[in-house]
Design a protein around this motif. Structure first.
Motif, short mmCIF file in Angstrom:
data_model
loop_
_atom_site.label_atom_id
_atom_site.label_comp_id
_atom_site.label_asym_id
_atom_site.label_seq_id
_atom_site.Cartn_x
_atom_site.Cartn_y
_atom_site.Cartn_z
N VAL A 128 0.84 -1.20 0.00
CA VAL A 128 0.00 0.00 0.00
C VAL A 128 0.87 1.25 0.00
CG1 VAL A 128 -1.63 1.35 1.39
CG2 VAL A 128 -2.01 -1.10 1.04
N LYS A 129 1.91 1.26 0.83
CA LYS A 129 2.80 2.42 0.88
C LYS A 129 3.46 2.68 -0.47
CE LYS A 129 4.14 1.95 5.75
NZ LYS A 129 5.27 1.61 6.66
N ALA A 130 3.86 1.61 -1.15
CA ALA A 130 4.56 1.77 -2.42
C ALA A 130 3.63 2.18 -3.56
CB ALA A 130 5.27 0.46 -2.78
N ILE A 131 2.43 1.63 -3.56
CA ILE A 131 1.51 1.85 -4.68
C ILE A 131 0.69 3.12 -4.50
CG2 ILE A 131 -0.49 0.87 -5.89
CD1 ILE A 131 0.62 -1.92 -4.99
N THR A 132 0.22 3.38 -3.28
CA THR A 132 -0.64 4.54 -3.01
C THR A 132 -0.11 5.30 -1.79
OG1 THR A 132 -2.09 3.05 -1.76
CG2 THR A 132 -2.75 3.57 -4.01
N PRO A 133 0.94 6.09 -1.94
CA PRO A 133 1.55 6.76 -0.79
C PRO A 133 0.60 7.67 -0.02
CG PRO A 133 2.96 6.90 -2.74
CD PRO A 133 1.64 6.36 -3.20
N ALA A 134 -0.46 8.13 -0.67
CA ALA A 134 -1.40 9.03 0.01
C ALA A 134 -2.45 8.27 0.82
CB ALA A 134 -2.09 9.93 -1.00
N ALA A 135 -2.39 6.95 0.79
CA ALA A 135 -3.39 6.15 1.51
C ALA A 135 -3.20 6.24 3.01
CB ALA A 135 -3.31 4.69 1.07
N VAL A 136 -4.26 5.92 3.73
CA VAL A 136 -4.22 5.74 5.18
C VAL A 136 -4.06 4.26 5.47
CG1 VAL A 136 -5.57 5.84 7.31
CG2 VAL A 136 -5.57 7.78 5.76
N ILE A 137 -3.10 3.92 6.30
CA ILE A 137 -2.95 2.56 6.82
C ILE A 137 -3.35 2.62 8.29
CG2 ILE A 137 -1.34 0.69 7.36
CD1 ILE A 137 0.30 1.65 4.92
N ALA A 138 -4.48 2.03 8.61
CA ALA A 138 -5.04 2.13 9.96
C ALA A 138 -4.83 0.82 10.70
CB ALA A 138 -6.53 2.45 9.89
N ARG A 139 -3.84 0.80 11.59
CA ARG A 139 -3.63 -0.39 12.41
C ARG A 139 -4.59 -0.37 13.59
NH1 ARG A 139 2.63 0.66 12.63
NH2 ARG A 139 3.31 -0.21 10.63
#
Length: 269
Positions: A128-139
């Motif tokens: 996700v970080k590599a493909i869509t840097p603007a995404a939110v990763i919600a742990r």
């Protein structure tokens, strides 16, 4: 994605209540409303569906603990679909990405998973970080519903005499499903990106969590067997406390701790 699960259903409910148009996906159990059957392991199918629906936001809450292809590859496919269509992505991850060696983890902590599920979640985060840097990763951590989460069902079973036990040395930061869904929707409409810890305030052991559920539901808390994870031979981390301080400062949604949100009785339907 993952619209028929505990979290997906609550995200859908809150979004529709706010007047938003929502399309959900399912694999085995069809939810109400505009729902699309989807195998998240099929990259072409995921991209085709997102292109057809044209969502402004994609919330990915889909996972399967025992299946790398669903959790890791599926997360990658959703990120590719979001990137291809310009959709905002909120990807739900887990405290399982950590080993528990450090105990407390903030958003800068580097994943060091020790289970296949944790490794799959960590791999999805990397994609996700590599493909869509603007995404939110919600742990997040243990998700507690309103009587219908696996943790609540386990407590009811144990109180009724089912075999098993709740560990007193296994610490997590449980979150109320309503708080979590509201926070995800708030992050979706914000400019924030990257990793956020969307877990409840304060850690409890699995046994204390069981006691809190038993008290809320009128069960005999003394009937809940207790045990130690240490020496049990079960895989997985014992002490994972997600520090949500940074994320909570960005949100108006309050991420309550288990001692607070389980102090109230279940709502009457």
């Amino acid at each position: 994605m993952g619209g028929s699960g505990l979290l997906g259903l609550e995200v859908t409910r809150q979004a529709r209540r706010a007047g938003q148009r929502v399309a959900t996906t399912f694999h085995t159990r069809r939810p109400d409303g505009d729902a699309h059957h989807l195998d998240i392991r099929d990259r072409a199918a995921v991209i085709a569906l997102v292109r057809a629906v044209e969502p402004a936001v994609v919330v990915n809450a889909a996972y399967l603990q025992a299946d790398w292809a669903t959790t890791a590859d599926g997360g990658t496919h959703v990120a590719l679909a979001a990137a291809a269509t310009g959709a905002r992505l909120v990807h739900v991850s887990s405290d399982a990405v950590f080993s528990g060696a450090a105990g407390r983890y903030d958003e800068t902590a580097v994943p060091d998973p020790i289970t296949p599920y944790g490794a799959a979640k960590a791999a999805a985060e990397t994609a996700v970080k590599a493909i869509t840097p603007a995404a939110v990763i919600a742990r997040t951590s243990l998700i507690i519903g309103r009587g219908d989460s696996q943790h609540e069902r386990q407590v009811h079973a144990l109180a009724g005499g089912a075999p098993g036990a709740l560990f007193t040395d296994d610490l997590r930061c449980p979150v109320d499903v309503g708080d979590l869904a509201a926070a995800l929707l708030e992050l979706a409409s914000s400019p924030h990106a990257g990793v956020h810890h969307v877990a409840g305030a304060g850690a409890v052991s699995r046994h204390e969590l069981g006691v809190l559920i038993a008290r809320r539901d009128g069960l005999d808390e003394s009937a809940l067997p207790r045990a130690l994870r240490a020496g049990s031979g079960l895989p997985g981390p014992a002490d994972v406390r997600l520090d949500n301080t940074k994320t909570q400062a960005l949100l108006t949604t309050r991420l309550r701790g288990a001692r607070e949100f389980l102090a109230s009785p279940l709502p009457v339907e």
